[in-house]
Motif scaffolding. Structure first.
Motif, short mmCIF file in Angstrom:
data_model
loop_
_atom_site.label_atom_id
_atom_site.label_comp_id
_atom_site.label_asym_id
_atom_site.label_seq_id
_atom_site.Cartn_x
_atom_site.Cartn_y
_atom_site.Cartn_z
N ARG A 44 -3.13 -3.79 99.76
CA ARG A 44 -4.00 -4.97 99.69
C ARG A 44 -3.19 -6.27 99.55
NH1 ARG A 44 -6.49 -3.73 95.50
NH2 ARG A 44 -7.92 -2.28 96.52
N SER A 45 -2.25 -6.30 98.61
CA SER A 45 -1.46 -7.51 98.37
C SER A 45 -0.64 -7.88 99.61
CB SER A 45 -0.52 -7.31 97.18
OG SER A 45 -1.25 -7.03 96.01
N PHE A 46 -0.01 -6.88 100.21
CA PHE A 46 0.79 -7.13 101.39
C PHE A 46 -0.08 -7.63 102.55
CE2 PHE A 46 2.54 -5.61 105.45
CZ PHE A 46 3.74 -6.31 105.47
N SER A 47 -1.24 -7.05 102.71
CA SER A 47 -2.13 -7.44 103.80
C SER A 47 -2.62 -8.87 103.65
CB SER A 47 -3.33 -6.49 103.88
OG SER A 47 -2.91 -5.17 104.18
N VAL A 48 -2.90 -9.28 102.40
CA VAL A 48 -3.33 -10.66 102.15
C VAL A 48 -2.21 -11.63 102.50
CG1 VAL A 48 -3.94 -12.31 100.34
CG2 VAL A 48 -5.02 -10.07 100.39
N ALA A 49 -0.98 -11.31 102.08
CA ALA A 49 0.17 -12.16 102.39
C ALA A 49 0.43 -12.21 103.89
CB ALA A 49 1.41 -11.67 101.64
N ALA A 50 0.33 -11.05 104.55
CA ALA A 50 0.56 -11.00 105.99
C ALA A 50 -0.51 -11.78 106.75
CB ALA A 50 0.58 -9.54 106.46
N GLU A 51 -1.75 -11.71 106.28
CA GLU A 51 -2.84 -12.45 106.91
C GLU A 51 -2.61 -13.96 106.78
OE1 GLU A 51 -6.28 -13.65 108.79
OE2 GLU A 51 -5.26 -11.70 108.80
N PHE A 52 -2.16 -14.37 105.60
CA PHE A 52 -1.86 -15.79 105.38
C PHE A 52 -0.74 -16.24 106.32
CE2 PHE A 52 0.90 -18.93 103.31
CZ PHE A 52 0.01 -19.99 103.20
N MET A 53 0.31 -15.42 106.42
CA MET A 53 1.45 -15.78 107.26
C MET A 53 1.09 -15.84 108.73
SD MET A 53 4.08 -16.26 105.24
CE MET A 53 5.54 -16.03 106.25
N SER A 54 0.14 -15.02 109.16
CA SER A 54 -0.20 -14.95 110.58
C SER A 54 -1.29 -15.95 110.98
CB SER A 54 -0.66 -13.53 110.95
OG SER A 54 -1.82 -13.18 110.22
N SER A 55 -2.00 -16.52 110.00
CA SER A 55 -3.11 -17.40 110.35
C SER A 55 -2.87 -18.86 109.98
CB SER A 55 -4.40 -16.91 109.65
OG SER A 55 -4.24 -16.91 108.23
N ASN A 56 -1.92 -19.13 109.09
CA ASN A 56 -1.66 -20.50 108.67
C ASN A 56 -0.98 -21.28 109.79
OD1 ASN A 56 -0.12 -22.78 107.37
ND2 ASN A 56 -1.18 -21.98 105.58
N PRO A 57 -1.52 -22.45 110.19
CA PRO A 57 -0.91 -23.24 111.29
C PRO A 57 0.52 -23.67 110.99
CG PRO A 57 -3.14 -24.02 110.81
CD PRO A 57 -2.78 -23.04 109.73
N LEU A 58 0.82 -24.00 109.73
CA LEU A 58 2.18 -24.41 109.38
C LEU A 58 3.16 -23.25 109.54
CD1 LEU A 58 1.55 -26.60 106.19
CD2 LEU A 58 2.07 -27.36 108.52
N ILE A 59 2.70 -22.05 109.22
CA ILE A 59 3.56 -20.87 109.38
C ILE A 59 3.84 -20.62 110.85
CG2 ILE A 59 3.79 -18.40 108.93
CD1 ILE A 59 3.95 -20.16 106.45
N ARG A 60 2.86 -20.87 111.71
CA ARG A 60 3.06 -20.68 113.14
C ARG A 60 4.11 -21.64 113.68
NH1 ARG A 60 -2.95 -19.51 115.78
NH2 ARG A 60 -3.35 -17.58 114.59
N ILE A 61 4.10 -22.88 113.16
CA ILE A 61 5.14 -23.83 113.53
C ILE A 61 6.49 -23.33 113.02
CG2 ILE A 61 6.00 -26.19 113.20
CD1 ILE A 61 3.07 -27.09 113.00
#
Length: 220
Positions: A44-61
């Motif tokens: 659960r914790s890893f999935s939440v972090a991975a979801e944040f990393m894959s959906s945040n626009p700043l992370i995509r940049i």
């Protein structure tokens, strides 16, 4: 022309060092997220972090910057290695057998192995996420926890992962010291502390990543 080539070589080393410092910093962040795989919460914790990393626009940049950092570091590493070999086509009669010389001698080899691992790693995760590679059967393209369970179910893959991060630790140990020397930060007053800190960081990063497949091999 000789001065121009010398300037180009020094500039390449400086840019490669700066890209390397950026990547070294990224590894610490990446390890922090990956260690969430060890949480006893079904991913659960890893999935939440991975979801944040894959959906945040700043992370995509940041991902674009990260790819650029990898590309610059790899290309300039190959160029600098070729220039160093060309500058001394005849090998030395006496070889300095210090630890630093050993690490420096095999930086290109360890870098190539790490490059192969990166290509495999991106194929297993990032390229699946963006749709360039099909995910394993029955696993969604954004279910990175399930992908990790699937990949580490193969003992050979887990052992290869461990081997690559052992080499990465050696690569980092020399790279951190080399970056300080290239940037002119190798003052005798604190260079000893830099070497110790670099060694500790390299060991912590490599062992941190190696613990993850070991955990899945032994307890999953």
């Amino acid at each position: 022309m000789n001065k121009l080539l010398q300037f180009s070589s020094i500039t390449g080393k400086v840019i490669m060092a700066l890209a390397g410092v950026f990547l070294v910093t990224f590894l610490g962040v990446h390890l922090g997220i990956n260690l969430l795989l060890l949480s006893n919460d079904g991913g659960r914790s890893f999935s939440v972090a991975a979801e944040f990393m894959s959906s945040n626009p700043l992370i995509r940049i940041f991902e674009i910057v990260l790819f650029a950092g990898f590309l610059v570091h790899i290309v300039l590493g190959l160029v600098v290695s070729r220039q160093n070999r060309a500058s001394r086509p005849v090998g030395y009669v006496v070889t300095n057998r210090t630890e630093t010389s050993f690490l420096s001698k095999y930086m290109l080899h360890s870098g190539i192995v790490v490059l192969i691992f990166l290509a495999l790693h991106f194929s297993d995760y990032y390229f699946v996420k963006i749709g360039l590679v099909a995910p394993p059967e029955g696993i969604g393209p954004h279910d990175f926890y399930a992908m990790t369970l699937h990949l580490f179910s193969s003992t050979w893959y887990a052992l290869f992962y461990i081997f690559c991060f052992a080499l990465l630790g050696l690569h980092l140990n020399h790279a951190i010291q080399s970056a300080f020397q290239t940037m002119g930060w190798n003052h005798t007053r604190y260079m000893g502390a830099v070497k110790v800190a670099g060694t500790i960081y390299s060991i912590a990063i490599s062992l941190g990543f190696m613990v993850i497949p070991l955990y899945f091999i032994l307890f999953r």
